[in-house]
Enzyme design. Structure first.
Site, PDB file in Angstrom:
ATOM      1  N   GLU A   8       0.891  -1.169   0.000  1.00 46.16           N
ATOM      2  CA  GLU A   8       0.000   0.000   0.000  1.00 46.16           C
ATOM      3  C   GLU A   8       0.921   1.208   0.000  1.00 46.16           C
ATOM      4  OE1 GLU A   8      -3.025   0.256   3.151  1.00 46.16           O
ATOM      5  OE2 GLU A   8      -2.682   2.421   3.156  1.00 46.16           O
ATOM      6  N   ARG A  29       1.669  10.051   0.964  1.00 50.00           N
ATOM      7  CA  ARG A  29       2.267  10.987   1.916  1.00 50.00           C
ATOM      8  C   ARG A  29       3.563  11.543   1.361  1.00 50.00           C
ATOM      9  NH1 ARG A  29       2.017   6.794   6.873  1.00 50.00           N
ATOM     10  NH2 ARG A  29      -0.164   6.271   6.592  1.00 50.00           N
ATOM     11  N   THR A  79      -3.547   6.542   2.059  1.00 50.51           N
ATOM     12  CA  THR A  79      -3.646   7.952   2.448  1.00 50.51           C
ATOM     13  C   THR A  79      -4.168   8.799   1.282  1.00 50.51           C
ATOM     14  OG1 THR A  79      -1.637   7.487   3.745  1.00 50.51           O
ATOM     15  CG2 THR A  79      -2.502   9.698   3.888  1.00 50.51           C
ATOM     16  N   LYS A 137     -11.263  -0.376   6.280  1.00 45.16           N
ATOM     17  CA  LYS A 137     -10.040  -0.300   7.079  1.00 45.16           C
ATOM     18  C   LYS A 137     -10.466   0.068   8.503  1.00 45.16           C
ATOM     19  CE  LYS A 137      -6.026   2.833   7.223  1.00 45.16           C
ATOM     20  NZ  LYS A 137      -4.715   2.914   6.552  1.00 45.16           N
TER      21      LYS A 137
END
Ligand code: 3PG
Length: 207
Positions: free
Chosen positions: A41, A45, A69, A129
């Site tokens: 994943e 960021r 993210t 999640k």
């Protein structure tokens, strides 16, 4: 199309990566694959996230690759263009969920309470999640949510070698996410052997 739930359930642990320099992405992907975790994943960021995904996808067509993210529709577009299999967001953002559904890419949004689970279910989602897992009540909270809702979870946030088996023993858990086996400094310094042995330890724990 490959079934995401089945792939996550097979892999069991998803390395959550922040990669500063996309030129290291292919080697990183190869280390993950060679040591038993053919999945990443890649979080948005860092500025190089989309490029890193693209390089990983080109070099490793069978690897399960998600974008993490993801906070904006523009990032969803970038991730799809780079070749992701799924999108992950830290929170439950209906705009992002809707956009991913329109673009026909699986979205796994973050939730950590009953109201958010219900809002996600309302939008037709059943894979979520659980984030941030440990600060949100950990395995006990996850069990309480799982007793009520017919959804599957990917707990992330505070999952570690010492608790990953506890999470994976909850039947609703497909896979756990975590950064502990892909520390940024090892990637930055290209310490591939050290990284490989951290990844192998995870593969050993879950085998
Ligand atoms: C995530 O983005 O999923 C989390 O930052 C991962 O949490 P961890 O660093 O505690 O594994």
């Amino acid at each position: 199309m490959k079934d995401l739930n089945k792939q996550l359930a097979d892999i069991k642990v998803v390395p959550v990566i922040a990669i500063k320099d996309a030129s290291k992405a292919v080697k990183l992907a190869q280390v993950l694959i060679e040591n038993g975790l053919p999945c990443a994943e890649v979080t948005f960021r860092t500025e190089d996230a989309a490029l890193a995904i693209q390089y990983m996808r080109e070099a490793c067509p069978d690897m399960l690759i998600g974008a993490g993210t993801v906070l904006t529709s523009a990032q969803v577009d970038e991730a799809i263009k780079a070749g992701v299999d799924f999108i992950v967001s830290p929170g439950f953002n209906p705009t992002i969920v809707k956009y991913c559904q329109q673009r026909n890419v699986p979205i796994v949004p973050g939730v950590n309470n009953p109201s958010l689970v219900e809002q996600a279910m309302e939008m037709g989602l059943s894979t979520l999640k659980f984030f941030p897992a440990e600060p949100s009540g950990g395995v006990a909270m996850l069990k309480a949510l799982s007793a009520v809702y017919p959804v599957r979870f990917m707990p992330t946030g505070g999952v570690s070698p010492s608790n990953v088996k506890d999470y994976l023993s909850v039947p609703s858990v497909l896979a756990c996410g975590g950064t502990w086996m892909v520390p940024g400094d090892l990637i930055d310094n290209q310490q591939w052997d050290e990284l490989g042995s951290l990844v192998r330890k995870v593969a050993d724990i879950i085998s």
